[in-house]
Design an enzyme around this catalytic site. Structure first.
Site, PDB file in Angstrom:
ATOM      1  N   LYS A   1       5.704   5.115 -16.312  1.00  0.00           N
ATOM      2  CA  LYS A   1       6.826   5.917 -16.795  1.00  0.00           C
ATOM      3  C   LYS A   1       6.435   6.672 -18.066  1.00  0.00           C
ATOM      4  O   LYS A   1       5.488   6.289 -18.764  1.00  0.00           O
ATOM      5  CB  LYS A   1       8.015   5.001 -17.132  1.00  0.00           C
ATOM      6  CG  LYS A   1       8.617   4.256 -15.959  1.00  0.00           C
ATOM      7  CD  LYS A   1       9.746   3.344 -16.441  1.00  0.00           C
ATOM      8  CE  LYS A   1      10.362   2.560 -15.301  1.00  0.00           C
ATOM      9  NZ  LYS A   1      11.155   3.408 -14.391  1.00  0.00           N
TER      10      LYS A   1
ATOM     11  N   ARG B   1      13.072  -1.946  -5.053  1.00  0.00           N
ATOM     12  CA  ARG B   1      13.345  -2.090  -3.615  1.00  0.00           C
ATOM     13  C   ARG B   1      12.324  -3.017  -2.946  1.00  0.00           C
ATOM     14  O   ARG B   1      12.625  -3.635  -1.928  1.00  0.00           O
ATOM     15  CB  ARG B   1      13.362  -0.721  -2.946  1.00  0.00           C
ATOM     16  CG  ARG B   1      12.058   0.052  -2.973  1.00  0.00           C
ATOM     17  CD  ARG B   1      12.243   1.534  -2.739  1.00  0.00           C
ATOM     18  NE  ARG B   1      12.833   2.193  -3.915  1.00  0.00           N
ATOM     19  CZ  ARG B   1      13.115   3.488  -3.984  1.00  0.00           C
ATOM     20  NH1 ARG B   1      12.892   4.265  -2.943  1.00  0.00           N
ATOM     21  NH2 ARG B   1      13.649   4.002  -5.062  1.00  0.00           N
TER      22      ARG B   1
END
Length: 514
Positions: free
Chosen positions: A289, A363
């Site tokens: 990130k 996920r």
């Protein structure tokens, strides 16, 4: 008990008195918050506590209150030395009583309850700002909502502050008649639960590794009769949770899979399941990130925090229901052993997953957790996760995004959110989004999809759907947008603990229909 304060019910008068553990509160002057409705431009009506005080002051309170314009909604006015017991009286405006809003149905919120939460919050804050640390929050027509507003607004995280710089915290009391004790106690428990989730989310990642998180859960929930089991990495591997393990490879901190069990309803074999994303720090892995605001990724376990807080609350409320919770805990970090973009792993249900972006890790850990939860044959599964930045773009911090294969389950949650003021909004769970995940012939699923044109939250939900059997009712809550930020007058900036109260209300409602 955590520093920053936890509101407790006094053992001396359980259900009637609300006490805040505080540091540095030395002011013995007492204040009270009372509510007032506006009847017209020049007239107000004090609620019960205020009317009583007005009578005891021979009408002095009302005389001073009606000087100038009528008090507006959420406006506060403090009156000094009119009353012997309460030298500081804070009157807070509740707006115009019985005023009809033609657009209320579009807001999807119980405006009366939300108004009372805000009033309790601004009233307590006004007195605190004047150094009044002993505060009674009077009856504002809804004990549960008043307790929530007062408690949530007074909480602050200051675990690592120097003792000399700790913010003074008020002692709050709320008296209620016996018939209102249950309502008041529910508000206390729900607000304390949300504050517990906020505390977990605010804690720096080096002080809340997967192991420490598990330890805190055991210490907090075990005394409440909740069974807590922490499974180690070898057990996770035995369960063939390779999708989960793929995320953990870059960190020196071992993963843990938490299993919680609250069994209260011995007359029913039905069990409900909660699943919470527990990434205690998310750097993005190899797909790292940007550095700006990366510190906020300490709260990427917000789903796990809300699930734990919900379990805590339903146990304290003695809700007659059976609930299991499943929480995969890990860190997502880059290293020489971290998962690389393009790596393929086989999930617990046998489906192969190409990890094209290691920052779409939530996920991956939820996939195996959902498979495991499904094996327990629950009546329904609700997963909670700070899953996608796309959800924050879609609705900001206005609502939790919801995806579900069951209309009735969604309707129950939506009804709960109207009551709590912590709103939810439903998004499509169409096969259209699955198509982006299954385009390649060399594996079953791509973890971010190929050729997508927006709709990232919908694609993520479609991915999760692949790990829930069709015969199980399921709901996915994407809480990325509500992870932080203010809400009303009672939640300041910072980690929010949302939607803990909505989850508690949801389970309580369903338990009454079983």
């Amino acid at each position: 008990m955590y520093r920053g304060g936890k509101l407790l019910l006094s053992n001396r008068n359980l259900g009637n008195i609300l006490t805040r553990a505080s540091r540095g509160a030395c002011n013995d002057v007492s204040g009270i918050v009372v509510g007032a409705y506006t009847k017209n431009e020049n007239s107000v009506e004090l609620l019960a506590d205020g009317a009583c005080i007005n009578e005891e002051t021979n009408g002095s309170l009302m005389k001073q209150l009606t000087i100038g314009h009528a008090i507006k909604q959420n406006e506060t006015r403090i009156f000094w030395n009119l009353h012997e017991k309460y030298p500081a009286i804070c009157v807070v405006g509740l707006g115009q009583q019985d005023k009809k809003d033609p657009f209320a149905h579009l807001e999807a919120i119980n405006s009366e309850k939300e108004n009372i939460r805000n009033a309790a919050a601004v009233g307590c804050q006004a007195l605190t700002n004047h150094g009044i640390m002993n505060i009674k929050c009077g009856n504002l027509n809804d004990y549960e909502a008043a307790a929530e507003g007062a408690i949530l607004s007074s909480w602050v995280y200051q675990e690592f502050k120097n003792a000399a710089d700790l913010k003074k915290l008020p002692t709050l009391t709320i008296d209620s008649s016996p018939e209102n004790q249950n309502s008041f106690k529910r508000g206390v428990i729900k607000a304390n639960a949300q504050n517990f989730a906020r505390m977990l989310m605010e804690t720096p990642a080096n002080h809340l590794t997967p192991t420490i998180f598990a330890s805190k859960v055991i210490n907090e929930l075990s005394p409440l009769g909740i069974s807590v089991t922490g499974h180690d990495q070898s057990w996770i591997a035995e369960q063939k949770m390779n999708s989960f393990l793929s995320v953990t490879q870059g960190s020196a901190q071992p993963p843990i899979f938490l299993e919680l069990n609250y069994s209260k309803n011995s007359n029913s074999s039905k069990c409900f399941a909660l699943v919470g994303k527990g990434v205690t720090f998310d750097s993005g892995g190899i797909s790292i990130k940007p550095s700006a605001k990366m510190d906020e990724m300490r709260a990427d376990m917000g789903g796990a925090a809300c699930v734990v807080a919900t379990m805590k609350a339903i146990a304290e409320m003695n809700v007659n229901v059976n609930v299991k919770a499943f929480i995969p805990l890990c860190e997502n970090l880059p290293s020489a052993t971290a998962t690389k973009p393009g790596d393929v792993f086989i999930a617990k249900n046998g489906k192969s997953i190409a990890v094209d972006n290691t920052d779409a890790e939530g996920r991956l850990i939820l996939a195996d957790a959902l498979c495991y939860a499904s094996e327990q044959c629950p009546e329904w599964i609700v997963d909670v996760a700070t899953l996608t930045g796309a959800m924050g773009i879609a609705v900001g911090d206005g609502a939790t995004g919801v995806f579900s294969n069951c209309d009735n389950l969604w309707k129950e949650l939506h009804e709960a959110s109207i009551i709590t003021g912590d709103r939810v909004w439903r998004f499509p769970l169409w096969r259209h989004y699955k198509d982006f995940l299954t385009k390649k012939s060399s594996y079953d699923l791509n973890n971010i999809g190929i050729g997508t044109k927006g709709g990232g939250a919908c694609v993520a939900a479609a991915f999760l759907r692949e790990f829930v059997p069709e015969n199980i009712k399921w709901m996915h809550l994407d809480i990325a947008g509500v992870m932080s930020g203010s809400c009303g007058k009672y939640l300041k900036d910072g980690m929010s603990g949302r939607p803990t109260r909505t989850l508690i209300q949801f389970i309580e409602q369903i338990s009454q229909k079983c």
